[in-house]
Design an enzyme around this catalytic site. Structure first.
Site, PDB file in Angstrom:
ATOM      1  N   ASN A  15       0.874  -1.166   0.000  1.00  0.00           N
ATOM      2  CA  ASN A  15       0.000   0.000   0.000  1.00  0.00           C
ATOM      3  C   ASN A  15       0.913   1.218   0.000  1.00  0.00           C
ATOM      4  O   ASN A  15       1.518   1.550   1.017  1.00  0.00           O
ATOM      5  CB  ASN A  15      -0.919  -0.008   1.229  1.00  0.00           C
ATOM      6  CG  ASN A  15      -1.848   1.193   1.278  1.00  0.00           C
ATOM      7  OD1 ASN A  15      -1.463   2.313   0.932  1.00  0.00           O
ATOM      8  ND2 ASN A  15      -3.077   0.978   1.729  1.00  0.00           N
ATOM      9  N   GLU A  65      -3.967   1.817  -2.891  1.00  0.00           N
ATOM     10  CA  GLU A  65      -4.115   3.225  -2.517  1.00  0.00           C
ATOM     11  C   GLU A  65      -3.256   4.122  -3.420  1.00  0.00           C
ATOM     12  O   GLU A  65      -2.436   4.913  -2.956  1.00  0.00           O
ATOM     13  CB  GLU A  65      -3.802   3.448  -1.034  1.00  0.00           C
ATOM     14  CG  GLU A  65      -4.563   4.611  -0.449  1.00  0.00           C
ATOM     15  CD  GLU A  65      -4.488   4.720   1.068  1.00  0.00           C
ATOM     16  OE1 GLU A  65      -4.927   5.752   1.568  1.00  0.00           O
ATOM     17  OE2 GLU A  65      -3.989   3.775   1.729  1.00  0.00           O
ATOM     18  N   ASP A 108      -4.188  -4.966   0.824  1.00  0.00           N
ATOM     19  CA  ASP A 108      -4.528  -4.354   2.109  1.00  0.00           C
ATOM     20  C   ASP A 108      -5.972  -4.732   2.418  1.00  0.00           C
ATOM     21  O   ASP A 108      -6.907  -4.182   1.841  1.00  0.00           O
ATOM     22  CB  ASP A 108      -4.356  -2.835   2.017  1.00  0.00           C
ATOM     23  CG  ASP A 108      -4.724  -2.119   3.307  1.00  0.00           C
ATOM     24  OD1 ASP A 108      -5.167  -2.785   4.262  1.00  0.00           O
ATOM     25  OD2 ASP A 108      -4.590  -0.885   3.353  1.00  0.00           O
ATOM     26  N   ASN A 130      -7.392  -4.382   5.376  1.00  0.00           N
ATOM     27  CA  ASN A 130      -7.942  -3.550   6.442  1.00  0.00           C
ATOM     28  C   ASN A 130      -8.640  -4.383   7.508  1.00  0.00           C
ATOM     29  O   ASN A 130      -9.714  -4.032   8.010  1.00  0.00           O
ATOM     30  CB  ASN A 130      -8.884  -2.485   5.868  1.00  0.00           C
ATOM     31  CG  ASN A 130      -8.151  -1.196   5.527  1.00  0.00           C
ATOM     32  OD1 ASN A 130      -7.327  -0.716   6.306  1.00  0.00           O
ATOM     33  ND2 ASN A 130      -8.437  -0.642   4.358  1.00  0.00           N
ATOM     34  N   ASP A 150      -1.985  -6.314   5.913  1.00  0.00           N
ATOM     35  CA  ASP A 150      -1.661  -6.640   4.523  1.00  0.00           C
ATOM     36  C   ASP A 150      -1.419  -8.144   4.440  1.00  0.00           C
ATOM     37  O   ASP A 150      -0.523  -8.675   5.114  1.00  0.00           O
ATOM     38  CB  ASP A 150      -0.426  -5.870   4.072  1.00  0.00           C
ATOM     39  CG  ASP A 150      -0.613  -4.366   4.219  1.00  0.00           C
ATOM     40  OD1 ASP A 150      -1.185  -3.756   3.299  1.00  0.00           O
ATOM     41  OD2 ASP A 150      -0.219  -3.819   5.269  1.00  0.00           O
ATOM     42  N   ASP A 180       2.834   4.526   5.246  1.00  0.00           N
ATOM     43  CA  ASP A 180       2.674   3.987   6.601  1.00  0.00           C
ATOM     44  C   ASP A 180       2.573   2.465   6.597  1.00  0.00           C
ATOM     45  O   ASP A 180       2.505   1.834   7.656  1.00  0.00           O
ATOM     46  CB  ASP A 180       1.460   4.606   7.313  1.00  0.00           C
ATOM     47  CG  ASP A 180       0.244   4.762   6.430  1.00  0.00           C
ATOM     48  OD1 ASP A 180       0.247   4.218   5.306  1.00  0.00           O
ATOM     49  OD2 ASP A 180      -0.721   5.433   6.848  1.00  0.00           O
ATOM     50  N   HIS A 181       2.577   1.861   5.409  1.00  0.00           N
ATOM     51  CA  HIS A 181       2.677   0.408   5.259  1.00  0.00           C
ATOM     52  C   HIS A 181       4.103   0.055   4.829  1.00  0.00           C
ATOM     53  O   HIS A 181       4.801   0.882   4.226  1.00  0.00           O
ATOM     54  CB  HIS A 181       1.737  -0.103   4.177  1.00  0.00           C
ATOM     55  CG  HIS A 181       0.283   0.073   4.482  1.00  0.00           C
ATOM     56  ND1 HIS A 181      -0.559  -0.988   4.750  1.00  0.00           N
ATOM     57  CD2 HIS A 181      -0.487   1.185   4.540  1.00  0.00           C
ATOM     58  CE1 HIS A 181      -1.779  -0.534   4.956  1.00  0.00           C
ATOM     59  NE2 HIS A 181      -1.766   0.789   4.835  1.00  0.00           N
TER      60      HIS A 181
END
Length: 267
Positions: free
Chosen positions: A7, A34, A147, A149, A218, A247-248
């Site tokens: 991501n 994303e 991802d 989530n 993930d 941030d991943h």
């Protein structure tokens, strides 16, 4: 073969990070999420210069998924998840690469929850589960990467009690993920790290990365044919520490050409 999911949290803003990681890590296949870019703004020329063919499904400012393949062009087999023709979110793309069928997904976050965003998350999850059941029965090795989530278990969060009120850790989200596993899919990272806390995401706030206060959202899900080829799995954690990074962190698996003991039969 090395397959990764990442991501990128904005493919153009993080392009230097992506290109550096591609050069240093050299994955054969990459699933990106994303993108935060419409189709015409995808950096296809830069990706091609780095040695990768690509397909992508973009959306202005939000969402977006892509599949990259080193030294070849992925053959697109699906764009968008079936089951709701009114859904215009760019969250799923699928390709054939060699003998593999790769599905790249960006499952809705669902926050704030409860509410309309969580309802959409669960409807999308139901559509994914229905479609995944047909994919599982494919005569090809199939990988669903991206991802999700979803924090599947308490082991997958640094302090799980802090996530109780978050859609990523709601019982409904975890139950939907378990429904996927119950179809027969193998969670590659959890198979390779059976009892170890391993994270793929660290918030930008509260010094989370330095404290290793992460979560695992993930995932790689493998059907029986792909699971029997699983060699190893891991997270390129150091990428999360690079300047102006996502941030991943990139998450990856390796596949062998021959079957291994990781595979399991459909119940």
């Amino acid at each position: 073969m090395k397959i990764a999911t990442f991501n990128v949290n904005g493919v153009n803003g993080r392009l230097p990070v992506l290109l550096r990681w591609l050069d240093e890590s050299g994955p054969d296949v990459v699933c990106l999420q994303e993108l935060k870019a419409p189709d015409e703004k995808f950096p296809a020329a830069s990706i091609e210069k780095a040695g990768y063919g690509a397909i992508w499904h973009g959306q202005k400012s939000w969402n977006g998924v892509a599949i990259l393949a080193r030294s070849q062009q992925p053959v697109e087999s699906r764009r968008g998840l079936p089951g709701d023709p009114e859904d215009v979110h760019s969250r799923y793309i699928e390709a054939v690469i060699g003998e593999l069928l790769i599905g790249c997904l960006y499952l809705p976050n669902g926050n704030p929850a409860p509410g309309p965003k969580f309802d959409y998350k669960m409807k999308w999850f139901s559509r994914l589960n229905r479609y995944a059941e047909t994919l599982y029965r494919s005569d090809r090795p199939v990988i669903l990467a991206g991802d999700y989530n979803v924090i599947p278990t308490y082991l997958d969060a640094y302090k799980p009690e802090r996530w109780v009120g978050d859609a990523l850790f709601f019982p409904e989200s975890r139950a939907a993920y378990q429904e996927l596993l119950d179809q027969g899919w193998t969670d590659a990272l959890r198979i390779c790290f059976a009892s170890e806390a391993i994270y793929t995401f660290w918030d930008y706030f509260r010094n989370s990365f330095a404290r290793n206060a992460g979560i695992r959202i993930d995932h790689f899900l493998l059907n029986a044919q792909a699971a029997r080829m699983l060699g190893a799995a891991g997270v390129d954690r150091d990428v999360r520490g690079w300047e102006k990074t996502s941030d991943h962190a990139p998450t990856w698996i390796t596949l062998k050409s021959k079957a291994t003991a990781f595979g399991k039969k459909r119940p």
